[in-house]
Design a protein around this motif. Structure first.
Motif, mmCIF file in Angstrom:
data_model
loop_
_atom_site.group_PDB
_atom_site.id
_atom_site.type_symbol
_atom_site.label_atom_id
_atom_site.label_comp_id
_atom_site.label_asym_id
_atom_site.label_seq_id
_atom_site.Cartn_x
_atom_site.Cartn_y
_atom_site.Cartn_z
ATOM 1 N N SER A 125 -3.060 -11.904 9.763
ATOM 2 C CA SER A 125 -4.514 -11.664 9.785
ATOM 3 C C SER A 125 -4.902 -10.462 8.927
ATOM 4 N N TYR A 126 -4.164 -10.253 7.831
ATOM 5 C CA TYR A 126 -4.424 -9.172 6.887
ATOM 6 C C TYR A 126 -4.312 -7.801 7.539
ATOM 7 N N ASN A 127 -3.454 -7.694 8.553
ATOM 8 C CA ASN A 127 -3.143 -6.393 9.149
ATOM 9 C C ASN A 127 -1.922 -5.798 8.449
ATOM 10 N N PHE B 31 -6.550 6.825 11.239
ATOM 11 C CA PHE B 31 -6.848 5.402 11.135
ATOM 12 C C PHE B 31 -5.594 4.628 10.746
ATOM 13 N N SER B 32 -5.402 3.467 11.389
ATOM 14 C CA SER B 32 -4.330 2.541 11.014
ATOM 15 C C SER B 32 -4.782 1.137 11.386
ATOM 16 N N ASP B 33 -4.124 0.152 10.810
ATOM 17 C CA ASP B 33 -4.504 -1.240 11.066
ATOM 18 C C ASP B 33 -3.245 -2.099 11.225
ATOM 19 N N TRP B 34 -2.326 -1.611 12.061
ATOM 20 C CA TRP B 34 -1.069 -2.320 12.275
ATOM 21 C C TRP B 34 -1.290 -3.660 12.966
ATOM 22 N N SER B 35 -0.513 -4.639 12.568
ATOM 23 C CA SER B 35 -0.473 -5.909 13.288
ATOM 24 C C SER B 35 0.175 -5.666 14.644
ATOM 25 N N PRO B 36 -0.190 -6.417 15.694
ATOM 26 C CA PRO B 36 0.427 -6.221 17.014
ATOM 27 C C PRO B 36 1.951 -6.250 16.923
ATOM 28 N N GLY B 37 2.583 -5.264 17.570
ATOM 29 C CA GLY B 37 4.037 -5.177 17.560
ATOM 30 C C GLY B 37 4.614 -4.460 16.361
ATOM 31 N N GLN B 38 3.762 -4.006 15.437
ATOM 32 C CA GLN B 38 4.212 -3.305 14.228
ATOM 33 C C GLN B 38 3.790 -1.831 14.322
ATOM 34 N N PRO B 39 4.552 -0.932 13.677
ATOM 35 C CA PRO B 39 5.763 -1.223 12.905
ATOM 36 C C PRO B 39 6.969 -1.386 13.819
ATOM 37 N N ILE C 249 0.861 -1.177 0.000
ATOM 38 C CA ILE C 249 0.000 0.000 0.000
ATOM 39 C C ILE C 249 0.901 1.231 0.000
ATOM 40 N N GLY C 250 0.335 2.412 -0.198
ATOM 41 C CA GLY C 250 1.146 3.618 -0.386
ATOM 42 C C GLY C 250 1.597 4.266 0.899
ATOM 43 N N LEU C 251 2.248 3.517 1.778
ATOM 44 C CA LEU C 251 2.709 4.042 3.064
ATOM 45 C C LEU C 251 4.140 3.574 3.285
ATOM 46 N N ASP C 252 5.053 4.515 3.621
ATOM 47 C CA ASP C 252 6.450 4.128 3.815
ATOM 48 C C ASP C 252 7.148 5.096 4.755
ATOM 49 N N ASP C 253 8.347 4.693 5.165
ATOM 50 C CA ASP C 253 9.212 5.487 6.042
ATOM 51 C C ASP C 253 10.525 5.779 5.313
ATOM 52 N N LEU C 254 10.416 6.173 4.050
ATOM 53 C CA LEU C 254 11.601 6.369 3.214
ATOM 54 C C LEU C 254 12.118 7.793 3.242
ATOM 55 N N THR C 255 11.362 8.727 3.819
ATOM 56 C CA THR C 255 11.789 10.123 3.866
ATOM 57 C C THR C 255 11.974 10.549 5.308
ATOM 58 N N ALA C 256 12.844 11.535 5.518
ATOM 59 C CA ALA C 256 13.103 12.055 6.862
ATOM 60 C C ALA C 256 11.870 12.786 7.381
ATOM 61 N N PRO C 257 11.700 12.811 8.724
ATOM 62 C CA PRO C 257 12.531 12.169 9.743
ATOM 63 C C PRO C 257 12.240 10.679 9.847
ATOM 64 N N ALA C 258 13.158 9.956 10.480
ATOM 65 C CA ALA C 258 13.002 8.516 10.616
ATOM 66 C C ALA C 258 11.796 8.188 11.495
ATOM 67 N N ASN C 259 11.223 7.019 11.243
ATOM 68 C CA ASN C 259 10.088 6.498 12.020
ATOM 69 C C ASN C 259 8.836 7.356 11.872
ATOM 70 N N GLN C 260 8.764 8.132 10.802
ATOM 71 C CA GLN C 260 7.551 8.889 10.495
ATOM 72 C C GLN C 260 7.014 8.372 9.161
#
Length: 600
Positions: A522-524, A498-506, A473-484
């Motif tokens: 589970s399709y998260n 809204f987000s649908d992260w799997s437990p422990g992610q990202p 899907i169109g979501l990434d952490d490729l641009t600064a700052p990190a972890n955004q």
């Protein structure tokens, strides 16, 4: 004598045998072992040896409280009957927690008793528990943490809230605007659109009240009539123009949430009648249309009229709404040079521009230049024919309510009142994240942006029922700052989004910076290595709908093709001699009063 000795020996043998038998099978003992004890209790009323029927009484030691149980145990045939007395330690006074009030518990604080904590007025809960329970002498539960601020701001029906996020501190403001989950048009009626967190913990102001109408089946354009008022139009014929305007307006609901109407007349100069926001009801619009004078005069400067529409009539301050389609209806009986530039400006603004030419002197080529769509051109033999086109024009103006289209291989999806065109890659079309993104961009699209549970559910169901594989899907952490994490539309994934992260992610291990929907989770959502090959989803906005068809109206013998020029029109039309184009004069727009004074 010998007989007596023998008898005595016999008796003695029997006694010895009986004594041996008694030693082999002794009589069962009736005493009990040492009775059970517990560090929280003490025992009394019994002592060693613990014979059958002996009773021991138990009591709780100092500082402990008995839980309902047996306090007496009895030795019965070598076994202690009953259950062990259970004693628990009561709690000391519950802890003091800053900025809170406590209720629901009183001394002595027995086992199982619960105290309830609440943040004091002017403070809001940050973390911790609102209840603490006494468990065997210890208060269980984390302390409630409060800080100065407000609880959640009010949820106001028919609105959306923005500009604030938990935790709501004193002085923070939340903003509201009228909206509707059914994709409606709304306006503010009363109340406050800014609510501020006060020092007492309450929110300032009153709930915003909105008036909404459903978009479905709703036609709410901003319509500007541009009416030729030159001297070539007889006064009696301009009455028919006024009747045409009134008949078309009468087909619409008029108001702030419905259609808005503006009118100008023009000859060599522009004569302003009223703006889009001058009237909020149909009766006032019709009254002003009826009051327009009919004594026509002057030349024809259509270019100046179109320029005035773009620069003045369609300004937001004059009532033009950004979420309503703009419609300009130009009605003329002649020719004016220089219309290409102003008409192109209107077309570039996305205005639906209609061109109505009346009589044989109306220039077909110029009508084509004015109209934004070939189906928006009308050539009429005379002004009486105007009454026959109002129904068709109404349908065309409301054409923007028809379903917008998606390109080939894309499917239309409408969730949360918004339409998207989505393309799911084929089962064997798997790419790394960068290649998938480039493929979408090459199609004028982007990797899909998911900002609602409804769209996420639709996509997950589609993946499950088709290829059931990992999907970018169109979501990434490729641009600064990190972890955004940032969406392909440039927006940042915020804490309240809204987000649908799997437990422990990202997670932040292994350099995983691109987000997938993962069936194994589970399709998260899961962040993964961008170099992995996966399926992907492209999205783009639906295209504008085509022009609505209008009924063909026979105008002249054999009809006239819209692309024909004046010479062709003259050849097919009745032989009417047209005056040469009037000399155009520069001039500012005149009000209706100024125009009347000039004539008088």
């Amino acid at each position: 004598m010998r007989f007596q000795v023998c008898l005595g020996l016999l008796v003695l043998s029997v006694l010895v045998v009986q004594s041996s038998a008694l030693r082999i099978r002794p009589i069962p003992s009736s005493s009990c072992p040492t009775p059970p004890t517990d560090p929280s209790t003490y025992r009394r009323g019994c002592g060693y040896p613990y014979t059958n029927g002996e009773r021991c009484t138990y009591r709780c030691r100092r500082g402990y409280t008995a839980v309902p149980s047996t306090t007496v145990r009895t030795c019965t045939r070598g076994v202690w009957s009953g259950t062990t007395l259970v004693c628990v330690r009561p709690c000391r006074s519950p802890p003091f927690v800053r900025y809170t009030s406590r209720s629901g518990c009183t001394a002595p604080y027995t086992n199982g008793e619960t105290c309830t904590y609440r943040c004091r007025p002017g403070y809001t809960q940050v973390s911790g528990n609102t209840e603490k329970t006494c468990v065997n002498g210890v208060w269980q539960g984390n302390n409630l943490v409060c800080r100065r601020g407000c609880v959640n701001p009010p949820t106001v029906p028919g609105t959306i809230r923005f500009g604030c996020s938990p935790i709501y501190t004193t002085g923070e403001s939340c903003y509201y605007k009228c909206a509707n989950s059914r994709n409606a048009y709304c306006k503010e009626v009363s109340g406050d659109y800014i609510r501020r967190c006060l020092s007492n913990g309450h929110w300032s102001g009153n709930n915003l009240e909105c008036d909404c109408v459903d978009k479905v089946g709703c036609c709410r354009p901003d319509i500007v009539f541009v009416l030729d008022y030159s001297g070539s139009i007889p006064d009696s014929e301009f009455v028919k123009i006024k009747n045409f305007v009134a008949a078309l307006v009468d087909r619409f609901q008029v108001g702030v949430l419905d259609a808005q109407i503006g009118v100008i007349r023009y000859n060599h100069a522009v004569i302003h009648e009223f703006h889009l926001n001058t009237h909020d009801n149909k009766a006032d619009v019709l009254s002003d249309v009826s009051a327009m004078p009919t004594a026509t005069t002057g030349g024809t400067n259509t270019a100046a009229a179109l320029t005035y529409v773009a620069s003045t009539m369609l300004l937001p301050g004059n009532g033009n709404r950004p979420d309503a389609p703009d419609v300009v209806i130009v009605l003329t009986d002649g020719y004016s040079s220089g219309v290409v530039g102003p008409a192109s400006v209107l077309h570039g603004m996305g205005v639906q521009t209609f061109a109505i030419g009346v009589g044989a002197c109306a220039n077909s080529a110029q009508l084509t230049q004015i109209a934004s769509c070939p189906d928006y051109i009308y050539r009429l033999p005379d002004f009486s024919a105007l009454r026959s086109i109002t129904a068709g024009m109404h349908d065309q103006i409301c054409c923007h309510n028809q379903t917008a289209t998606c390109p080939e291989n894309y499917e239309r999806v409408e969730v949360d009142g918004t339409a998207k065109c989505l393309r799911f890659s084929a089962r064997d079309d798997r790419k790394n994240y960068q290649a998938a993104s480039q493929t979408c961009r090459a199609e004028g699209a982007r990797l899909v942006v998911i900002k609602s549970a409804a769209l996420n559910t639709f996509i997950v169901n589609r993946i499950q029922t088709t290829y059931a594989a990992e999907t970018w899907i169109g979501l990434d952490d490729l641009t600064a700052p990190a972890n955004q994490y940032r969406w392909s539309d440039g927006s940042v994934l915020g804490g309240g989004d809204f987000s649908d992260w799997s437990p422990g992610q990202p997670d932040t291990i292994y350099g995983e910076k691109c987000v997938e929907i993962r069936p194994q989770f589970s399709y998260n959502w899961n962040n993964h290595r961008c170099s992995e090959l996966k399926n992907y989803i492209c999205e783009k906005a639906p295209g504008s709908p085509p022009c609505c068809p209008k009924p063909r109206i026979p105008l002249f013998p054999g009809d006239v093709d819209l692309a024909t020029d004046v010479a062709e029109s003259a050849r097919l039309a009745p032989p009417i001699q047209c005056d040469a184009p009037a000399a155009e004069e520069e001039g500012d727009a005149l009000s209706a009063e100024e125009e009347a004074a000039t004539r008088g």
